[in-house]
Design a protein around this motif. Structure first.
Motif, short mmCIF file in Angstrom:
data_model
loop_
_atom_site.label_atom_id
_atom_site.label_comp_id
_atom_site.label_asym_id
_atom_site.label_seq_id
_atom_site.Cartn_x
_atom_site.Cartn_y
_atom_site.Cartn_z
N GLN A 214 -7.88 9.14 -9.43
CA GLN A 214 -6.20 9.41 -9.27
C GLN A 214 -5.98 8.15 -9.37
OE1 GLN A 214 -4.45 12.50 -7.17
NE2 GLN A 214 -2.80 11.61 -7.23
N VAL A 215 -6.39 7.31 -8.23
CA VAL A 215 -5.85 6.13 -7.81
C VAL A 215 -6.51 5.16 -9.17
CG1 VAL A 215 -6.47 4.31 -6.60
CG2 VAL A 215 -5.73 6.43 -5.20
N GLN B 271 1.03 -1.13 -0.57
CA GLN B 271 0.25 0.40 0.59
C GLN B 271 0.45 1.36 0.09
OE1 GLN B 271 -2.20 -0.66 3.80
NE2 GLN B 271 -4.00 -1.20 2.13
N GLU B 272 2.17 1.08 0.69
CA GLU B 272 2.67 2.18 0.82
C GLU B 272 3.49 2.56 -0.81
OE1 GLU B 272 5.13 0.92 3.76
OE2 GLU B 272 4.90 2.48 5.13
N GLY C 153 -2.08 9.49 -0.52
CA GLY C 153 -1.29 9.19 1.00
C GLY C 153 -1.89 7.49 1.27
N VAL C 154 -1.77 6.83 2.21
CA VAL C 154 -1.43 5.20 1.77
C VAL C 154 -2.91 5.61 3.16
CG1 VAL C 154 -0.75 3.41 4.44
CG2 VAL C 154 0.37 4.85 2.62
N ARG D 159 -6.33 3.01 2.11
CA ARG D 159 -6.57 2.31 2.84
C ARG D 159 -8.44 2.76 2.78
NH1 ARG D 159 -2.37 2.22 7.23
NH2 ARG D 159 -0.62 0.55 6.25
N GLU D 160 -8.44 4.05 3.43
CA GLU D 160 -9.50 4.57 3.54
C GLU D 160 -10.86 4.01 2.05
OE1 GLU D 160 -10.26 8.03 5.10
OE2 GLU D 160 -9.14 7.96 6.72
N LEU D 161 -10.15 4.43 0.75
CA LEU D 161 -10.45 3.92 -0.24
C LEU D 161 -10.83 2.36 -0.43
CD1 LEU D 161 -11.57 4.59 -3.39
CD2 LEU D 161 -9.35 4.58 -3.86
#
Length: 60
Positions: A41-42, A10-11, A20-21, A25-27
């Motif tokens: 963007q992800v 994830q990082e 941001g990590v 994680r929230e996504l």
């Protein structure tokens, strides 16, 4: 000499995409208040193509 730290997947992904990590994680967890621009963007960073369409039987 300080040993280098191994980055978690994830990082690595967050750094490569520019988010941001915590956001990543929230996504992944399905946070409802996620920012659409950063979510796109992800998706783009993962090579995904998204499309939007109207459900059948719905009217405007």
């Amino acid at each position: 000499m300080v040993p280098s730290r191994v980055l978690e997947p994830q990082e690595q992904l967050a750094g490569a995409i520019g988010v941001g990590v915590r956001f990543l994680r929230e996504l992944e967890a399905g946070k409802e208040s996620c920012q659409i621009g950063r979510a796109l963007q992800v998706a783009a960073g993962l090579g995904l193509v998204l499309s939007v369409g109207r459900r059948q039987g719905t009217r405007l």
